[in-house]
Design a protein around this motif. Structure first.
Motif, mmCIF file in Angstrom:
data_model
loop_
_atom_site.group_PDB
_atom_site.id
_atom_site.type_symbol
_atom_site.label_atom_id
_atom_site.label_comp_id
_atom_site.label_asym_id
_atom_site.label_seq_id
_atom_site.Cartn_x
_atom_site.Cartn_y
_atom_site.Cartn_z
ATOM 1 N N ARG A 232 40.507 -20.585 0.450
ATOM 2 C CA ARG A 232 39.605 -21.737 0.588
ATOM 3 C C ARG A 232 38.145 -21.292 0.580
ATOM 4 N NH1 ARG A 232 40.556 -23.893 5.781
ATOM 5 N NH2 ARG A 232 38.750 -25.201 5.394
ATOM 6 N N TRP A 233 37.849 -20.215 1.285
ATOM 7 C CA TRP A 233 36.493 -19.658 1.327
ATOM 8 C C TRP A 233 36.044 -19.260 -0.080
ATOM 9 C CZ3 TRP A 233 35.779 -14.556 -0.107
ATOM 10 C CH2 TRP A 233 34.486 -14.064 0.035
ATOM 11 N N LEU A 234 36.884 -18.521 -0.797
ATOM 12 C CA LEU A 234 36.554 -18.065 -2.142
ATOM 13 C C LEU A 234 36.332 -19.256 -3.082
ATOM 14 C CD1 LEU A 234 36.291 -15.604 -4.075
ATOM 15 C CD2 LEU A 234 38.731 -15.913 -4.559
ATOM 16 N N GLU A 235 37.231 -20.216 -3.046
ATOM 17 C CA GLU A 235 37.106 -21.384 -3.914
ATOM 18 C C GLU A 235 35.849 -22.192 -3.599
ATOM 19 O OE1 GLU A 235 40.892 -23.293 -3.354
ATOM 20 O OE2 GLU A 235 41.902 -21.934 -4.770
ATOM 21 N N ALA A 236 35.480 -22.287 -2.330
ATOM 22 C CA ALA A 236 34.271 -23.024 -1.952
ATOM 23 C C ALA A 236 33.035 -22.364 -2.554
ATOM 24 C CB ALA A 236 34.154 -23.112 -0.431
ATOM 25 N N TRP A 237 32.901 -21.065 -2.411
ATOM 26 C CA TRP A 237 31.730 -20.384 -2.958
ATOM 27 C C TRP A 237 31.746 -20.368 -4.479
ATOM 28 C CZ3 TRP A 237 27.276 -19.507 -0.713
ATOM 29 C CH2 TRP A 237 27.220 -19.461 0.682
ATOM 30 N N HIS A 238 32.902 -20.186 -5.080
ATOM 31 C CA HIS A 238 32.981 -20.209 -6.542
ATOM 32 C C HIS A 238 32.713 -21.605 -7.090
ATOM 33 C CE1 HIS A 238 35.390 -16.264 -7.421
ATOM 34 N NE2 HIS A 238 34.186 -16.047 -6.918
#
Length: 124
Positions: free
Chosen positions: A14-20
């Motif tokens: 979720r963290w990675l997808e949010a920043w990407h």
């Protein structure tokens, strides 16, 4: 639990997808209402605060907005994740459109349920 990008735990994904995704509101929504985000980049991006720590979703969203405006798309290549019930450590290589030179980064994230309560970022 540990692993590379292929086996990201749900919170780290979720963290990675949010920043990407490039949406500051989505990034801020990862955090608890009173969550904190600490990084040397805070003092550079938001010098008016006079500190390296963001407090609350409003400051975190503004920080993300400025980051996306400054560097465009962020790309994180996750190299390692270590997780337990209270948090996770994510090591990755960051590249941006304006600075394609890879930078190693480590983020230490504390979670309470589905929200991040604290994040500390170390640029290596």
């Amino acid at each position: 639990m540990s692993g590379g990008a292929g086996v990201l735990p749900p919170r780290a994904r979720r963290w990675l997808e949010a920043w990407h995704g490039g949406d500051p509101a989505v990034v801020a929504a990862l955090y608890a209402t009173d969550g904190t985000h600490e990084s040397a980049k805070v003092a550079v991006s938001m010098p008016e605060l006079g500190r390296m720590i963001l407090r609350g979703r409003v400051e975190i969203e503004e920080y993300a907005r400025r980051a996306f405006a400054r560097v465009g798309r962020l790309r994180f290549e996750v190299t390692r994740v270590v997780e337990d019930s209270r948090g996770c450590a994510v090591e990755y290589v960051r590249t941006t459109a304006v600075d394609p030179a890879p930078t190693r980064v480590l983020e230490m994230m504390e979670w309470d349920g589905g929200r991040m309560t604290a994040c500390r970022v170390y640029h290596l």
